[in-house]
Design a protein around this motif. Structure first.
Motif, PDB file in Angstrom:
ATOM      1  N   MET A 203      -3.072  14.524 -31.284  1.00  0.00           N
ATOM      2  CA  MET A 203      -4.526  14.907 -31.495  1.00  0.00           C
ATOM      3  C   MET A 203      -5.217  15.078 -30.044  1.00  0.00           C
ATOM      4  O   MET A 203      -5.038  14.081 -29.249  1.00  0.00           O
ATOM      5  CB  MET A 203      -5.356  13.797 -32.107  1.00  0.00           C
ATOM      6  N   THR A 204      -5.885  16.047 -29.794  1.00  0.00           N
ATOM      7  CA  THR A 204      -6.799  16.245 -28.449  1.00  0.00           C
ATOM      8  C   THR A 204      -8.047  16.487 -28.913  1.00  0.00           C
ATOM      9  O   THR A 204      -8.483  17.014 -29.749  1.00  0.00           O
ATOM     10  CB  THR A 204      -6.273  17.398 -27.914  1.00  0.00           C
ATOM     11  N   THR A 205      -8.964  15.841 -28.123  1.00  0.00           N
ATOM     12  CA  THR A 205     -10.280  15.753 -28.325  1.00  0.00           C
ATOM     13  C   THR A 205     -11.033  16.706 -27.332  1.00  0.00           C
ATOM     14  O   THR A 205     -10.692  16.489 -25.993  1.00  0.00           O
ATOM     15  CB  THR A 205     -10.947  14.439 -28.178  1.00  0.00           C
ATOM     16  N   LEU A 206     -11.589  17.657 -27.629  1.00  0.00           N
ATOM     17  CA  LEU A 206     -12.199  18.688 -26.654  1.00  0.00           C
ATOM     18  C   LEU A 206     -13.901  18.319 -26.466  1.00  0.00           C
ATOM     19  O   LEU A 206     -14.477  18.446 -27.849  1.00  0.00           O
ATOM     20  CB  LEU A 206     -11.902  20.053 -27.018  1.00  0.00           C
ATOM     21  N   ASP A 207     -14.477  18.795 -25.586  1.00  0.00           N
ATOM     22  CA  ASP A 207     -15.799  18.663 -25.535  1.00  0.00           C
ATOM     23  C   ASP A 207     -16.341  19.994 -25.651  1.00  0.00           C
ATOM     24  O   ASP A 207     -15.825  20.921 -25.977  1.00  0.00           O
ATOM     25  CB  ASP A 207     -16.518  18.232 -23.898  1.00  0.00           C
ATOM     26  N   GLY A 244     -22.918  14.639 -28.650  1.00  0.00           N
ATOM     27  CA  GLY A 244     -22.507  15.792 -28.254  1.00  0.00           C
ATOM     28  C   GLY A 244     -21.943  16.547 -29.418  1.00  0.00           C
ATOM     29  O   GLY A 244     -21.529  15.761 -30.525  1.00  0.00           O
ATOM     30  N   LYS A 245     -21.310  17.616 -29.214  1.00  0.00           N
ATOM     31  CA  LYS A 245     -20.571  18.358 -30.276  1.00  0.00           C
ATOM     32  C   LYS A 245     -19.050  18.523 -29.586  1.00  0.00           C
ATOM     33  O   LYS A 245     -19.094  18.893 -28.573  1.00  0.00           O
ATOM     34  CB  LYS A 245     -20.995  19.772 -30.276  1.00  0.00           C
ATOM     35  N   PHE A 246     -18.162  18.082 -30.485  1.00  0.00           N
ATOM     36  CA  PHE A 246     -16.692  18.072 -29.999  1.00  0.00           C
ATOM     37  C   PHE A 246     -15.842  18.908 -31.040  1.00  0.00           C
ATOM     38  O   PHE A 246     -16.312  19.418 -32.142  1.00  0.00           O
ATOM     39  CB  PHE A 246     -16.484  16.634 -29.905  1.00  0.00           C
ATOM     40  N   THR A 247     -14.503  18.989 -30.444  1.00  0.00           N
ATOM     41  CA  THR A 247     -13.679  19.619 -31.510  1.00  0.00           C
ATOM     42  C   THR A 247     -12.308  18.717 -31.410  1.00  0.00           C
ATOM     43  O   THR A 247     -11.791  18.348 -30.196  1.00  0.00           O
ATOM     44  CB  THR A 247     -13.042  21.079 -30.822  1.00  0.00           C
ATOM     45  N   GLU A 264      -8.199  22.952 -35.778  1.00  0.00           N
ATOM     46  CA  GLU A 264      -9.069  22.596 -35.163  1.00  0.00           C
ATOM     47  C   GLU A 264     -10.465  22.327 -35.946  1.00  0.00           C
ATOM     48  O   GLU A 264     -10.742  22.901 -37.061  1.00  0.00           O
ATOM     49  CB  GLU A 264      -9.768  23.524 -34.169  1.00  0.00           C
ATOM     50  N   LEU A 265     -10.762  20.936 -35.985  1.00  0.00           N
ATOM     51  CA  LEU A 265     -11.997  20.370 -36.587  1.00  0.00           C
ATOM     52  C   LEU A 265     -13.187  20.204 -35.852  1.00  0.00           C
ATOM     53  O   LEU A 265     -13.108  19.328 -34.866  1.00  0.00           O
ATOM     54  CB  LEU A 265     -11.533  19.180 -37.450  1.00  0.00           C
ATOM     55  N   PRO A 266     -14.356  20.899 -36.220  1.00  0.00           N
ATOM     56  CA  PRO A 266     -15.539  20.454 -35.104  1.00  0.00           C
ATOM     57  C   PRO A 266     -16.358  19.194 -35.738  1.00  0.00           C
ATOM     58  O   PRO A 266     -16.354  18.895 -36.959  1.00  0.00           O
ATOM     59  CB  PRO A 266     -16.394  21.598 -35.461  1.00  0.00           C
ATOM     60  N   ILE A 267     -16.775  18.630 -34.689  1.00  0.00           N
ATOM     61  CA  ILE A 267     -17.431  17.065 -35.107  1.00  0.00           C
ATOM     62  C   ILE A 267     -18.624  16.993 -34.180  1.00  0.00           C
ATOM     63  O   ILE A 267     -18.715  17.753 -33.155  1.00  0.00           O
ATOM     64  CB  ILE A 267     -16.620  15.895 -35.020  1.00  0.00           C
ATOM     65  N   LYS A 268     -19.688  16.106 -34.603  1.00  0.00           N
ATOM     66  CA  LYS A 268     -20.682  16.091 -33.828  1.00  0.00           C
ATOM     67  C   LYS A 268     -21.212  14.499 -34.059  1.00  0.00           C
ATOM     68  O   LYS A 268     -21.191  13.760 -35.036  1.00  0.00           O
ATOM     69  CB  LYS A 268     -21.860  17.109 -34.557  1.00  0.00           C
ATOM     70  N   ALA A 269     -21.563  14.038 -32.991  1.00  0.00           N
ATOM     71  CA  ALA A 269     -22.362  12.664 -32.848  1.00  0.00           C
ATOM     72  C   ALA A 269     -23.824  12.873 -32.334  1.00  0.00           C
ATOM     73  O   ALA A 269     -23.984  13.364 -31.480  1.00  0.00           O
ATOM     74  CB  ALA A 269     -21.454  11.856 -31.943  1.00  0.00           C
ATOM     75  N   ILE A 270     -24.623  12.122 -33.126  1.00  0.00           N
ATOM     76  CA  ILE A 270     -25.901  12.089 -32.926  1.00  0.00           C
ATOM     77  C   ILE A 270     -26.539  10.583 -32.818  1.00  0.00           C
ATOM     78  O   ILE A 270     -25.763   9.654 -32.961  1.00  0.00           O
ATOM     79  CB  ILE A 270     -26.755  12.937 -34.114  1.00  0.00           C
ATOM     80  N   ALA A 271     -27.688  10.657 -31.987  1.00  0.00           N
ATOM     81  CA  ALA A 271     -28.064   9.260 -31.558  1.00  0.00           C
ATOM     82  C   ALA A 271     -28.790   8.821 -33.017  1.00  0.00           C
ATOM     83  O   ALA A 271     -29.516   9.371 -33.643  1.00  0.00           O
ATOM     84  CB  ALA A 271     -29.005   9.274 -30.504  1.00  0.00           C
ATOM     85  N   VAL A 272     -28.716   7.353 -32.992  1.00  0.00           N
ATOM     86  CA  VAL A 272     -29.259   6.663 -33.885  1.00  0.00           C
ATOM     87  C   VAL A 272     -30.922   6.466 -33.825  1.00  0.00           C
ATOM     88  O   VAL A 272     -31.428   6.595 -32.694  1.00  0.00           O
ATOM     89  CB  VAL A 272     -29.061   5.026 -33.803  1.00  0.00           C
TER      90      VAL A 272
END
Length: 274
Positions: A203-207, A244-247, A264-272
């Motif tokens: 598993m590799t995480t990409l910015d 941010g948006k990551f893969t 490849e699975l796109p994911i996204k993290a947002i602020a609370v």
């Protein structure tokens, strides 16, 4: 032959009065129960068909409980029934009201599924009406293709727990954990090593620029399996530590066959929200 379908459904938001028929709309196939939309309707044997759609017209009585059944069947291109399920009764609490009912269903494809084109039909029946002849009903169809067996990554889903019991979207708040569950199918076994496989999961995480966020991928190896085990499942977890948006790039290498497969699975993290 396709196996019996495994069906899950979640309902909320429905109108107050029964309708003469139900309308099933906004059909989409996803990766996992709450994941992103699949770009194609092509599946490997051993994969999972996740479907999301809306049911319009379900009656919600005064107790707020939607009572309905879901029935599924699968037919091949020639119209021959490959799998047919009995109506599954459901009772769900829907306290918010509204005009649509979101439904999630999934069907597991056997590793021995024959390649070809299929149609999955889901029928919803509102059982809050006591007279069966007057019960509102509606259906939706999803056409898909089962490919020939080959090395691949299937059954990708994201949950908030390692056991896979609590589906979660691929967009989450900083501080959450995403558990990514996926399986490898179509791998070979080495006769010289007691008929065992030799698989390596990465598993590799990409910015957002496509650059790896770590110096090396996370890895997991599978070299000892039961003789009749055609699927190997792996779990990887991704803490959402910054916005941010990551893969998430998943990779499996079959060292016996000398082949690799990626997903490849796109994911996204947002602020609370403050």
């Amino acid at each position: 032959m396709l196996p019996a379908l495994t069906l899950a459904a979640a309902l909320s938001l429905a109108p107050a009065q029964p309708a003469s028929s139900l309308t099933l709309t906004n059909l989409r196939a996803t990766y996992g129960q709450l994941g992103p939309t699949r770009p194609t309707a092509k599946y490997l044997p051993g994969d999972i068909v996740y479907l999301s759609f809306d049911v319009e017209g379900v009656n919600i009585p005064k107790d707020g409980k939607a009572r309905y059944t879901l029935t599924t069947d699968v037919k091949d291109k020639a119209g021959k029934v490959k799998s047919q399920g009995d109506p599954v009764p459901r009772t769900d609490f829907a306290p918010l009201g509204g005009g649509k009912v979101p439904v999630l269903t999934f069907a597991t494809l056997g590793v021995d599924s024959e390649p070809g084109e299929y149609t999955l039909k889901v029928t919803a029946t509102d059982t809050s009406v006591t007279d069966p002849a007057k019960q509102p009903t509606g259906s939706v169809e999803y056409k898909f293709e089962v490919l020939k067996p080959e090395l691949g990554i299937v059954g990708v889903q994201v949950t908030s727990d390692k056991g896979g019991s609590f589906p979660t979207p691929t967009t989450g708040y900083v501080g959450q954990f995403l558990w990514i569950r996926y399986s490898a199918v179509g791998f070979k076994r080495d006769p010289a090593k007691k008929n065992q496989p030799d698989l390596k999961f990465e598993m590799t995480t990409l910015d957002e620029k496509g650059e790896p966020t770590l110096a090396a991928p996370l890895t997991y190896e599978a070299k000892a399996l039961e003789d009749n085990q055609p699927v190997v499942t792996a779990w990887m977890y991704v803490p959402l530590t910054r916005t941010g948006k990551f893969t998430v790039r998943l990779k499996v290498t079959d060292n016996v066959a000398g082949k690799t497969a990626t997903f490849e699975l796109p994911i996204k993290a947002i602020a609370v929200e403050k």
